[in-house]
Write a protein that holds these residues in place. Structure first.
Motif, mmCIF file in Angstrom:
data_model
loop_
_atom_site.group_PDB
_atom_site.id
_atom_site.type_symbol
_atom_site.label_atom_id
_atom_site.label_comp_id
_atom_site.label_asym_id
_atom_site.label_seq_id
_atom_site.Cartn_x
_atom_site.Cartn_y
_atom_site.Cartn_z
ATOM 1 N N TRP A 1 -57.608 -8.110 -40.470
ATOM 2 C CA TRP A 1 -56.154 -7.977 -40.256
ATOM 3 C C TRP A 1 -55.854 -7.105 -39.052
ATOM 4 O O TRP A 1 -54.889 -7.362 -38.314
ATOM 5 N N GLY B 1 -47.285 -6.732 -44.059
ATOM 6 C CA GLY B 1 -47.540 -7.392 -42.777
ATOM 7 C C GLY B 1 -46.476 -7.003 -41.764
ATOM 8 O O GLY B 1 -46.106 -5.822 -41.662
ATOM 9 N N ILE C 1 -45.441 -1.347 -47.356
ATOM 10 C CA ILE C 1 -46.743 -0.721 -47.082
ATOM 11 C C ILE C 1 -47.763 -1.811 -46.745
ATOM 12 O O ILE C 1 -47.697 -2.927 -47.270
ATOM 13 N N ASP C 2 -48.685 -1.452 -45.868
ATOM 14 C CA ASP C 2 -49.766 -2.367 -45.509
ATOM 15 C C ASP C 2 -50.960 -1.506 -45.094
ATOM 16 O O ASP C 2 -50.774 -0.445 -44.502
ATOM 17 N N SER D 1 -53.107 -2.178 -42.867
ATOM 18 C CA SER D 1 -53.470 -2.368 -41.462
ATOM 19 C C SER D 1 -52.483 -1.621 -40.559
ATOM 20 O O SER D 1 -51.290 -1.941 -40.524
ATOM 21 N N MET E 1 -50.707 -3.952 -38.277
ATOM 22 C CA MET E 1 -49.594 -4.682 -38.901
ATOM 23 C C MET E 1 -48.361 -3.779 -38.983
ATOM 24 O O MET E 1 -47.230 -4.231 -38.751
HETATM 25 C C1 SAM Z 1 -50.960 -13.004 -45.441
HETATM 26 S S1 SAM Z 1 -50.468 -11.418 -44.889
HETATM 27 C C2 SAM Z 1 -48.855 -11.320 -45.633
HETATM 28 C C3 SAM Z 1 -47.886 -10.584 -44.769
HETATM 29 C C4 SAM Z 1 -46.439 -10.611 -45.220
HETATM 30 N N1 SAM Z 1 -46.294 -10.086 -46.582
HETATM 31 C C5 SAM Z 1 -45.759 -11.935 -45.113
HETATM 32 O O1 SAM Z 1 -44.845 -12.163 -45.903
HETATM 33 O O2 SAM Z 1 -46.053 -12.744 -44.223
HETATM 34 C C6 SAM Z 1 -51.424 -10.343 -45.913
HETATM 35 C C7 SAM Z 1 -51.238 -8.883 -45.602
HETATM 36 O O3 SAM Z 1 -51.938 -8.146 -46.614
HETATM 37 C C8 SAM Z 1 -52.390 -6.940 -46.038
HETATM 38 N N2 SAM Z 1 -53.387 -6.375 -46.957
HETATM 39 C C9 SAM Z 1 -54.561 -6.906 -47.346
HETATM 40 N N3 SAM Z 1 -55.195 -6.085 -48.213
HETATM 41 C C10 SAM Z 1 -54.389 -5.015 -48.404
HETATM 42 C C11 SAM Z 1 -54.476 -3.835 -49.197
HETATM 43 N N4 SAM Z 1 -55.551 -3.599 -49.963
HETATM 44 N N5 SAM Z 1 -53.462 -2.965 -49.182
HETATM 45 C C12 SAM Z 1 -52.378 -3.190 -48.373
HETATM 46 N N6 SAM Z 1 -52.248 -4.275 -47.582
HETATM 47 C C13 SAM Z 1 -53.234 -5.187 -47.606
HETATM 48 C C14 SAM Z 1 -52.888 -7.378 -44.677
HETATM 49 O O4 SAM Z 1 -53.028 -6.335 -43.761
HETATM 50 C C15 SAM Z 1 -51.807 -8.392 -44.278
HETATM 51 O O5 SAM Z 1 -50.801 -7.779 -43.525
#
Ligand code: SAM
Length: 270
Positions: free
Chosen positions: A17, A57, A75-76, A78, A81
């Motif tokens: 990510w 994200g 919160i994320d 990354s 992101m």
């Molecule tokens: C498919 S994207 C979804 C982004 C956004 N929610 C959207 O509606 O498009 C998945 C997101 O999950 C985040 N992510 C993955 N594992 C995570 C974790 N353990 N804690 C927080 N964020 C996480 C990634 O960084 C990424 O931004």
């Protein structure tokens, strides 16, 4: 079957990510954003409520909840992101944080939402427990994931192209099954196990309009994490055949791919 090492899977997802954050908007976002209003409706997001958007994200859902008059925080894990979200929506309350270890107190939120986050977690049950903990009594949780690959056609096209010309069993850090929560019963089971009441699952019809028949391969290869790793691990001599097969699959749908989402919701006991 390989054993899942959640820490190794988390590192793999995190690195991925970080790398693709700036490309996410021009790829999957065109279809993930289609779920937002149904997700916020399911969580009953209203003016004045405090809402947490987990795995936010680039901040689309956090911003949409804010537009409904809610006090939303995203919160994320990354940092890249989070930068994307800050650049896209100046003033949006977003911060680095882990879905599996939320840095909030008990009962702080009226709603917790996550749009296509669950399928990226090494320990999604822990994240659901964390959502339950930070929700106030009567608060609602809601999350979306992709429907199964026979219905979320972009995945079906890619998987069958790899099956035909390449190898689906390449050495990438194993994680929970990508389509685990496409099963409504599994969503309900995990929600109830975390203490939630009245779980309900619906399907959101969505369509991915691709600019060209090659766009799907490009988005998967450059703008995803697990699926990109699956493609990158294929032998170079079969990758061109996989790309061509994907192109044919997209072409058969005139570049309009059905991509339904599964939406699960439940409430914390009063
Ligand atoms: C498919 S994207 C979804 C982004 C956004 N929610 C959207 O509606 O498009 C998945 C997101 O999950 C985040 N992510 C993955 N594992 C995570 C974790 N353990 N804690 C927080 N964020 C996480 C990634 O960084 C990424 O931004």
């Amino acid at each position: 079957m390989s054993t899942i090492d959640p820490a190794a899977f988390r590192r793999f997802e995190h690195e991925g990510w970080q790398e693709i954050a700036s490309r996410y908007h021009s790829g999957f976002a065109a279809v993930t954003t289609q779920s937002i209003s149904a997700l916020l409706d399911a969580a009953q997001v209203r003016p004045g409520l405090r809402v947490l958007d987990v795995a936010c994200g680039p901040g689309y859902v956090t911003a949409a909840a804010g537009s409904r008059g809610a006090h939303a925080v995203g919160i994320d894990f990354s940092s890249e992101m989070i930068e994307e979200a800050r650049g896209r929506y100046p003033g949006l309350e977003v911060r680095e944080g882990d879905a599996e270890k939320l840095s909030f107190g008990d009962s702080e939120f009226a709603a917790v939402v996550s749009n296509f986050g669950m399928l990226h977690l090494g320990r999604p049950e822990i994240a659901i427990h964390e959502s339950h903990r930070v929700l106030r009594p009567g608060g609602r949780v809601a999350f979306t994931v992709w429907d199964t690959p026979d219905k979320a056609v972009a995945f079906g096209i890619m998987i069958s192209a790899i099956q035909k010309h390449g190898d689906l069993n390449v050495p990438i850090p194993p994680g929970p099954p990508f389509f685990r929560f496409s099963d409504p019963e599994e969503c309900k089971r995990v929600l109830v196990a975390a203490g939630f009441r009245d779980p309900a699952v619906t399907h959101i019809p969505q369509v991915w309009h691709l600019e060209s028949a090659d766009a799907l391969f490009d988005v998967m290869y450059h703008g995803s994490v697990r699926n990109a790793a699956l493609l990158r691990a294929q032998k170079p001599e079969v990758l061109d055949r996989i790309r061509a097969e994907i192109r044919v699959g997209v072409d058969q749908h005139q570049n309009e791919l059905p991509m339904p989402a599964v939406l699960a919701t439940a409430r914390k006991e009063n």
